[in-house]
Design a protein around this motif. Structure first.
Motif, PDB file in Angstrom:
ATOM      1  N   SER A   2       0.971  -1.187   0.022  1.00  0.00           N
ATOM      2  CA  SER A   2      -0.041   0.026  -0.149  1.00  0.00           C
ATOM      3  C   SER A   2       0.950   1.140  -0.119  1.00  0.00           C
ATOM      4  CB  SER A   2      -0.863  -0.133   1.372  1.00  0.00           C
ATOM      5  OG  SER A   2      -1.787   1.177   1.487  1.00  0.00           O
ATOM      6  N   THR A  20       0.587  -6.086  -5.604  1.00  0.00           N
ATOM      7  CA  THR A  20       1.550  -6.836  -5.046  1.00  0.00           C
ATOM      8  C   THR A  20       2.663  -6.837  -5.964  1.00  0.00           C
ATOM      9  OG1 THR A  20      -0.390  -8.510  -4.423  1.00  0.00           O
ATOM     10  CG2 THR A  20       1.799  -9.424  -4.883  1.00  0.00           C
ATOM     11  N   THR A  85      -1.208  -4.070   9.923  1.00  0.00           N
ATOM     12  CA  THR A  85      -1.788  -4.994   9.709  1.00  0.00           C
ATOM     13  C   THR A  85      -2.937  -4.879   8.384  1.00  0.00           C
ATOM     14  OG1 THR A  85      -4.015  -4.079  10.997  1.00  0.00           O
ATOM     15  CG2 THR A  85      -2.312  -5.414  12.103  1.00  0.00           C
ATOM     16  N   LYS A  86      -3.736  -5.978   7.746  1.00  0.00           N
ATOM     17  CA  LYS A  86      -4.363  -5.796   6.654  1.00  0.00           C
ATOM     18  C   LYS A  86      -5.404  -4.943   7.051  1.00  0.00           C
ATOM     19  CE  LYS A  86      -7.359  -8.553   3.508  1.00  0.00           C
ATOM     20  NZ  LYS A  86      -7.882  -9.883   3.407  1.00  0.00           N
ATOM     21  N   GLU A  87      -6.110  -4.800   8.167  1.00  0.00           N
ATOM     22  CA  GLU A  87      -7.181  -4.036   8.289  1.00  0.00           C
ATOM     23  C   GLU A  87      -6.738  -2.370   8.342  1.00  0.00           C
ATOM     24  OE1 GLU A  87      -6.318  -6.661  10.236  1.00  0.00           O
ATOM     25  OE2 GLU A  87      -7.826  -7.836   9.554  1.00  0.00           O
TER      26      GLU A  87
END
Length: 94
Positions: A2, A20, A85-87
């Motif tokens: 990100s 990715t 984290t993904k969140e």
């Protein structure tokens, strides 16, 4: 990965991507949106404490499909000592 960069006042133009990417020897090559900027080549070199970004493009005003005159080129120090984290990542792109 990100990625978010903002030009700042007064326009606050920004560049962002979520992708990715493959890396080798702590180095990543991002070629961006080839429709808006087929010449975009952003090389990111990672260390434990920083990231160094080099940008090559034929049109710096809209490099890599980012906002007007937004560039990510530069040297950045790491400010968090842990991976997000993904969140946390998904929260920032909504």
């Amino acid at each position: 990965m990100s990625f978010f960069v903002c030009k700042g006042a007064p326009s606050y133009n920004l560049g962002v991507f979520v992708d990715t990417l493959n890396y080798l020897n702590n180095k990543v090559l991002y070629t961006g949106d080839t429709l808006s900027d087929p010449t975009c080549q952003m090389t990111m070199k990672f260390s434990a404490a920083s990231i160094n970004i080099d940008l090559k493009t034929d049109n710096i005003n809209f490099a890599c499909g980012f906002g007007h005159a937004v560039t990510a080129k530069g040297f950045y120090y790491r400010v968090k000592g842990r991976n997000p984290t993904k969140e946390e990542i998904l929260k920032d792109i909504k």
